[in-house]
Design a protein around this motif. Structure first.
Motif, PDB file in Angstrom:
ATOM      1  N   SER A  52     -11.411   8.380  14.560  1.00  0.00           N
ATOM      2  CA  SER A  52     -11.266   8.391  16.020  1.00  0.00           C
ATOM      3  C   SER A  52     -11.354   6.993  16.603  1.00  0.00           C
ATOM      4  CB  SER A  52     -12.336   9.292  16.645  1.00  0.00           C
ATOM      5  OG  SER A  52     -12.242  10.609  16.136  1.00  0.00           O
ATOM      6  N   GLY A  53     -10.799   6.035  15.888  1.00  0.00           N
ATOM      7  CA  GLY A  53     -10.757   4.668  16.380  1.00  0.00           C
ATOM      8  C   GLY A  53     -11.974   3.838  16.053  1.00  0.00           C
ATOM      9  N   GLU A  54     -13.023   4.441  15.475  1.00  0.00           N
ATOM     10  CA  GLU A  54     -14.269   3.727  15.219  1.00  0.00           C
ATOM     11  C   GLU A  54     -14.301   3.171  13.798  1.00  0.00           C
ATOM     12  OE1 GLU A  54     -15.392   4.120  18.971  1.00  0.00           O
ATOM     13  OE2 GLU A  54     -16.663   3.140  17.466  1.00  0.00           O
ATOM     14  N   LEU A  55     -14.978   2.035  13.633  1.00  0.00           N
ATOM     15  CA  LEU A  55     -15.222   1.416  12.316  1.00  0.00           C
ATOM     16  C   LEU A  55     -13.919   1.244  11.545  1.00  0.00           C
ATOM     17  CD1 LEU A  55     -18.424   3.422  11.345  1.00  0.00           C
ATOM     18  CD2 LEU A  55     -18.294   1.211  12.480  1.00  0.00           C
ATOM     19  N   THR A  56     -12.944   0.635  12.168  1.00  0.00           N
ATOM     20  CA  THR A  56     -11.628   0.470  11.552  1.00  0.00           C
ATOM     21  C   THR A  56     -11.679  -0.500  10.381  1.00  0.00           C
ATOM     22  OG1 THR A  56     -10.580   0.894  13.688  1.00  0.00           O
ATOM     23  CG2 THR A  56      -9.231  -0.173  12.003  1.00  0.00           C
ATOM     24  N   VAL A  57     -11.017  -0.128   9.302  1.00  0.00           N
ATOM     25  CA  VAL A  57     -10.919  -0.973   8.109  1.00  0.00           C
ATOM     26  C   VAL A  57      -9.450  -1.063   7.704  1.00  0.00           C
ATOM     27  CG1 VAL A  57     -11.468  -1.181   5.645  1.00  0.00           C
ATOM     28  CG2 VAL A  57     -13.230  -0.445   7.254  1.00  0.00           C
ATOM     29  N   ALA A  58      -9.003  -2.289   7.420  1.00  0.00           N
ATOM     30  CA  ALA A  58      -7.648  -2.500   6.897  1.00  0.00           C
ATOM     31  C   ALA A  58      -7.738  -2.872   5.432  1.00  0.00           C
ATOM     32  CB  ALA A  58      -6.938  -3.610   7.671  1.00  0.00           C
ATOM     33  N   SER A  59      -6.802  -2.373   4.647  1.00  0.00           N
ATOM     34  CA  SER A  59      -6.786  -2.694   3.223  1.00  0.00           C
ATOM     35  C   SER A  59      -5.525  -3.453   2.866  1.00  0.00           C
ATOM     36  CB  SER A  59      -6.864  -1.418   2.386  1.00  0.00           C
ATOM     37  OG  SER A  59      -5.649  -0.691   2.482  1.00  0.00           O
ATOM     38  N   CYS A  60      -5.660  -4.300   1.848  1.00  0.00           N
ATOM     39  CA  CYS A  60      -4.503  -4.973   1.262  1.00  0.00           C
ATOM     40  C   CYS A  60      -4.605  -4.809  -0.246  1.00  0.00           C
ATOM     41  CB  CYS A  60      -4.490  -6.459   1.632  1.00  0.00           C
ATOM     42  SG  CYS A  60      -3.247  -7.422   0.729  1.00  0.00           S
ATOM     43  N   VAL A  61      -3.612  -4.137  -0.851  1.00  0.00           N
ATOM     44  CA  VAL A  61      -3.595  -4.000  -2.308  1.00  0.00           C
ATOM     45  C   VAL A  61      -2.409  -4.776  -2.869  1.00  0.00           C
ATOM     46  CG1 VAL A  61      -4.712  -1.756  -2.215  1.00  0.00           C
ATOM     47  CG2 VAL A  61      -2.235  -1.874  -2.328  1.00  0.00           C
ATOM     48  N   VAL A  62      -2.562  -5.218  -4.117  1.00  0.00           N
ATOM     49  CA  VAL A  62      -1.572  -6.088  -4.747  1.00  0.00           C
ATOM     50  C   VAL A  62      -1.162  -5.495  -6.088  1.00  0.00           C
ATOM     51  CG1 VAL A  62      -1.085  -8.429  -5.557  1.00  0.00           C
ATOM     52  CG2 VAL A  62      -2.654  -8.082  -3.630  1.00  0.00           C
ATOM     53  N   PHE A  63       0.147  -5.434  -6.331  1.00  0.00           N
ATOM     54  CA  PHE A  63       0.680  -5.027  -7.638  1.00  0.00           C
ATOM     55  C   PHE A  63       1.479  -6.189  -8.210  1.00  0.00           C
ATOM     56  CE2 PHE A  63       0.961  -0.101  -7.822  1.00  0.00           C
ATOM     57  CZ  PHE A  63      -0.305   0.012  -7.262  1.00  0.00           C
ATOM     58  N   ASP A  64       1.380  -6.367  -9.539  1.00  0.00           N
ATOM     59  CA  ASP A  64       2.336  -7.235 -10.229  1.00  0.00           C
ATOM     60  C   ASP A  64       3.080  -6.380 -11.245  1.00  0.00           C
ATOM     61  OD1 ASP A  64       0.639  -6.875 -12.378  1.00  0.00           O
ATOM     62  OD2 ASP A  64      -0.122  -8.927 -12.386  1.00  0.00           O
ATOM     63  N   GLN A  65       3.825  -6.994 -12.147  1.00  0.00           N
ATOM     64  CA  GLN A  65       4.656  -6.223 -13.060  1.00  0.00           C
ATOM     65  C   GLN A  65       3.857  -5.500 -14.135  1.00  0.00           C
ATOM     66  OE1 GLN A  65       7.741  -8.907 -14.407  1.00  0.00           O
ATOM     67  NE2 GLN A  65       8.857  -8.765 -12.484  1.00  0.00           N
ATOM     68  N   ASN A  66       2.539  -5.659 -14.138  1.00  0.00           N
ATOM     69  CA  ASN A  66       1.686  -4.887 -15.035  1.00  0.00           C
ATOM     70  C   ASN A  66       0.993  -3.743 -14.311  1.00  0.00           C
ATOM     71  OD1 ASN A  66       2.093  -6.421 -17.454  1.00  0.00           O
ATOM     72  ND2 ASN A  66       0.873  -8.039 -16.519  1.00  0.00           N
ATOM     73  N   GLY A  67       1.223  -3.623 -12.991  1.00  0.00           N
ATOM     74  CA  GLY A  67       0.577  -2.571 -12.217  1.00  0.00           C
ATOM     75  C   GLY A  67      -0.401  -3.144 -11.212  1.00  0.00           C
ATOM     76  N   PRO A  68      -1.438  -2.390 -10.819  1.00  0.00           N
ATOM     77  CA  PRO A  68      -2.400  -2.857  -9.819  1.00  0.00           C
ATOM     78  C   PRO A  68      -3.121  -4.122 -10.274  1.00  0.00           C
ATOM     79  CG  PRO A  68      -2.611  -0.494 -10.165  1.00  0.00           C
ATOM     80  CD  PRO A  68      -1.690  -0.987 -11.229  1.00  0.00           C
ATOM     81  N   LEU A  69      -3.207  -5.096  -9.372  1.00  0.00           N
ATOM     82  CA  LEU A  69      -3.921  -6.350  -9.638  1.00  0.00           C
ATOM     83  C   LEU A  69      -5.186  -6.333  -8.789  1.00  0.00           C
ATOM     84  CD1 LEU A  69      -3.665  -9.027 -11.234  1.00  0.00           C
ATOM     85  CD2 LEU A  69      -2.579 -10.004  -9.213  1.00  0.00           C
ATOM     86  N   LYS A  70      -6.205  -5.610  -9.255  1.00  0.00           N
ATOM     87  CA  LYS A  70      -7.358  -5.289  -8.414  1.00  0.00           C
ATOM     88  C   LYS A  70      -8.192  -6.509  -8.051  1.00  0.00           C
ATOM     89  CE  LYS A  70      -7.668  -0.448  -9.693  1.00  0.00           C
ATOM     90  NZ  LYS A  70      -8.529   0.697 -10.027  1.00  0.00           N
ATOM     91  N   SER A  71      -8.119  -7.566  -8.836  1.00  0.00           N
ATOM     92  CA  SER A  71      -8.874  -8.775  -8.503  1.00  0.00           C
ATOM     93  C   SER A  71      -8.380  -9.404  -7.208  1.00  0.00           C
ATOM     94  CB  SER A  71      -8.774  -9.794  -9.645  1.00  0.00           C
ATOM     95  OG  SER A  71      -7.419 -10.166  -9.865  1.00  0.00           O
ATOM     96  N   ASP A  72      -7.139  -9.096  -6.798  1.00  0.00           N
ATOM     97  CA  ASP A  72      -6.569  -9.676  -5.580  1.00  0.00           C
ATOM     98  C   ASP A  72      -6.621  -8.723  -4.384  1.00  0.00           C
ATOM     99  OD1 ASP A  72      -6.056 -11.793  -7.185  1.00  0.00           O
ATOM    100  OD2 ASP A  72      -3.909 -11.896  -6.824  1.00  0.00           O
ATOM    101  N   TYR A  73      -7.213  -7.524  -4.562  1.00  0.00           N
ATOM    102  CA  TYR A  73      -7.348  -6.594  -3.441  1.00  0.00           C
ATOM    103  C   TYR A  73      -8.279  -7.215  -2.380  1.00  0.00           C
ATOM    104  CZ  TYR A  73      -5.463  -2.518  -6.022  1.00  0.00           C
ATOM    105  OH  TYR A  73      -4.669  -1.627  -6.712  1.00  0.00           O
ATOM    106  N   ARG A  74      -8.022  -6.873  -1.116  1.00  0.00           N
ATOM    107  CA  ARG A  74      -8.886  -7.341  -0.027  1.00  0.00           C
ATOM    108  C   ARG A  74      -9.053  -6.245   1.018  1.00  0.00           C
ATOM    109  NH1 ARG A  74      -9.402 -10.461  -3.419  1.00  0.00           N
ATOM    110  NH2 ARG A  74      -9.345 -12.756  -3.369  1.00  0.00           N
ATOM    111  N   ARG A  75     -10.241  -6.219   1.668  1.00  0.00           N
ATOM    112  CA  ARG A  75     -10.480  -5.340   2.809  1.00  0.00           C
ATOM    113  C   ARG A  75     -10.856  -6.191   4.013  1.00  0.00           C
ATOM    114  NH1 ARG A  75     -13.923  -1.854  -0.605  1.00  0.00           N
ATOM    115  NH2 ARG A  75     -12.753  -0.015  -1.258  1.00  0.00           N
ATOM    116  N   PHE A  76     -10.547  -5.677   5.208  1.00  0.00           N
ATOM    117  CA  PHE A  76     -10.858  -6.389   6.438  1.00  0.00           C
ATOM    118  C   PHE A  76     -11.528  -5.422   7.420  1.00  0.00           C
ATOM    119  CE2 PHE A  76      -7.059  -8.137   4.489  1.00  0.00           C
ATOM    120  CZ  PHE A  76      -7.341  -9.496   4.428  1.00  0.00           C
TER     121      PHE A  76
END
Length: 613
Positions: free
Chosen positions: A409-433
């Motif tokens: 309901s608009g509260e405690l908003t979180v944005a995510s950024c996920v990263v994939f390379d040619q091997n699949g998910p690159l979790k070390s480069d994930y970020r949250r805001f």
């Protein structure tokens, strides 16, 4: 002794080699920025380093390494085995990009049967062997230990509860009720009978199954002759369970304790499969996938794998290790293990009989697992190829990013950024805001803030730009992303909006591509769409997880902290007076005013704040 060669531009290897020693040691290769490229050991430093600079015969990977060398440092050691130990320490500490890196260096789990007490405990143990008792293993993973413990608990009923629980029981627990423990905590079994169950457990763990079954059979016959049929049935069931387990064993021969290490390689990837055999039984196995760096043959892969594997801290080393291919420096590796682990080990590439069967099993498993691994990687790459086709890109994209927004309901908003390379998910480069200072529920403002923070940092050199940026949303979100990137001067990123269809079901997404927001719908079975869905779903999962964590943290925080004028001292007085937050919430304004430091006006403000929702 250390020696370094460092020139402003290209590495002058001829001058460097003239003064290089023939003694054993290690060499470290660095690039122009001073970053480590490769660590190697040598019996003769001069001969080994010179081999990198011969005019022909270098592999493509080795040539790529040599082209980046800016300077080399060497350290002379008394022997080649000591050079090997130093090399492994440096590889673990510096993780050079051209060395094969073994990522699993945890200690292995064991089964511990305690000693020095009337009712010993059997359980899982990992780490230093400081407790009194007998250790059995190692097992390849905790799952294998638990499977064995489960079997032993059903068959021999030796306790597995913690000592603190055992000492404080006053009545039998559930394990006794379901016939998985004989109840030693409350004296339902004599110490002598319990010790016999422990001895049978250890016979099983030692691989003495034949002797164990014979002994159980003799006991069963004796009980039957004494007309103690109920107790005889217990031993009958134990024998049946052991026979069943024996029939499930793939191979069970001999009584040796050894490891079998087999390697298969294809398409610049190697699979090293380790088979663990203790007392003639296969305890389990594990595959390690290594992307080849400079290794040219299977034996070279093993030469790099074995020292990392057996020189690791707390790694159990059997006296014999069967290998699928001859290892050129096997004697040096064995000597290094002897010096560091105080244990002699023999690497054997020529075996017969049941050892040959074990080796064949490990080798076929390595080939099978490598085939499956490559098929999985190939599938991912085909998705990237198809994505290139449908988006009409000049090159296959190497890096994808996707953003998503989550809130309640608009509260405690979180944005995510996920990263994939040619091997699949690159979790070390994930970020949250964590999104702050926006109108609640304004997803456009949330996306603007997240993109601005992300790409401002990247423009400052704190990361890499993606080839394609996916936005979970339609034209409005895509337009906002375009405006942010334009403001930041980010021009080399393709933009794609991913909007859910009218049914909001997977497979009916609409894509909006580029500045013209060209509308596109892909077939539900399109590999490119599957890649986009995977990326979008991962961004959504990562955002929701972050939002839940933020919401849970807020719930753990006292709501009194949000009330203006109620500082730490007043919060402490309120909680002390009423005994907890729930009682504070239940209190009336007049009751709140009775608390020291709380005026009537402040009490009304607190009551209003706590009951406004």
């Amino acid at each position: 002794m250390s020696k370094a060669a460092d020139t402003p531009q290209d590495f002058d290897y001829k001058t460097f080699l003239k003064s290089l020693t023939h003694h054993p040691g290690i060499y470290q290769m660095f690039d122009v920025g001073g970053s480590i490229l490769y660590v190697g050991k040598a019996k003769s430093l001069k001969n080994r380093v010179a081999s990198y600079f011969r005019q022909s015969g270098l592999t493509t990977k080795t040539a790529a390494l040599v082209a980046r060398i800016h300077h080399i440092q060497v350290t002379v050691t008394p022997s080649e085995s000591e050079a090997l130990m130093l090399e492994q320490n440096l590889i673990k500490a510096q993780r050079p990009p051209f060395n094969i890196l073994l990522r699993d260096d945890k200690s292995y789990p064991y089964i511990l049967v305690s000693s020095g007490e009337d009712f010993p405990r059997i359980g899982l143990h990992r780490g230093a062997k400081k407790r009194r008792g007998n250790y059995y293993g190692p097992y390849p993973n905790v799952g294998a230990v638990r499977e064995s413990l489960n079997f032993l608990q059903k068959v021999f009923q030796v306790r597995q509860c913690d000592d603190s629980v055992f000492r404080n029981r006053t009545r039998p627990c559930l394990q006794y009720q379901i016939k998985r423990c004989t109840g030693p905590c409350v004296g339902l079994v004599s110490p002598s009978d319990y010790q016999q169950d422990v001895r049978h457990t250890e016979m099983f763990l030692q691989g003495k199954n034949r002797d164990l079954i014979n002994e159980l059979a003799d006991t069963m016959e004796g009980l039957s002759a004494s007309l103690e049929f109920e107790q005889a049935a217990v031993y009958r069931d134990r024998i049946a369970a052991l026979r069943t387990l024996q029939s499930q064993q793939i191979i069970e021969e001999g009584s040796g304790s050894l490891d079998v290490v087999a390697v298969a390689r294809e398409a610049a990837v190697a699979c090293v499969h380790v088979l663990y055999i203790r007392q003639g039984r296969i305890l389990g196995s594990k595959s390690y996938f290594q992307r080849e760096k400079l290794a040219e043959r299977e034996g070279d892969v093993l030469s790099e794998f074995l020292p990392q594997f057996y020189l690791s801290r707390d790694r159990e080393t059997p006296r014999e290790v069967i290998v699928s291919h001859a290892v050129e420096d096997a004697e040096v590796i064995a000597e290094a293990i002897r010096l560091q682990c105080k244990k002699a080990v023999n690497f054997n590439a020529s075996v017969r009989g049941h050892r040959a069967k074990w080796l064949q099993l490990a080798l076929s498993t390595a080939r099978q697992n490598l085939t499956a691994h490559l098929a999985s990687k190939e599938s991912v790459f085909r998705r990237y190829e198809r994505l290139q086709e449908v988006l009409k890109l000049e090159e296959i994209p190497k890096r994808l990013e996707c953003f998503d927004i989550s809130h309640s309901s608009g509260e405690l908003t979180v944005a995510s950024c996920v990263v994939f390379d040619q091997n699949g998910p690159l979790k070390s480069d994930y970020r949250r805001f964590n999104i702050e200072d926006i109108t609640p529920g304004d997803d456009y403002a949330a996306m603007e803030q997240a993109l601005t923070r992300r790409y401002t940092r990247i423009q400052k050199g704190e990361g890499r730009l993606p080839d394609i940026l996916f936005i979970d949303g339609g034209k409005g979100q895509l337009a906002k992303a375009e405006a942010v990137l334009a403001e930041l001067g980010v021009n080399d990123v393709s933009l794609v909006g991913v909007a859910k269809g009218t049914t909001r079901k997977a497979g009916f997404e609409t894509l909006y591509v580029g500045e013209q927001q060209r509308e596109m719908a892909l077939d539900s079975d399109s590999p490119a769409l599957h890649l986009i869905q995977q990326l979008r779903d991962e961004a959504h999962r990562f955002a929701v997880t972050g939002h839940k964590q933020r919401r849970d943290k807020r719930r753990r925080t006292s709501t009194l902290e949000d009330i203006p004028g109620v500082g730490p001292k007043r919060r402490r007085e309120l909680l002390r007076h009423f005994g907890g937050l729930q009682e504070v919430v239940r209190a009336s304004a007049s009751e709140l005013a009775k608390v020291p430091t709380i005026s009537k006006k402040m009490a009304e403000d607190i009551y209003s704040a706590l009951h406004s929702g």
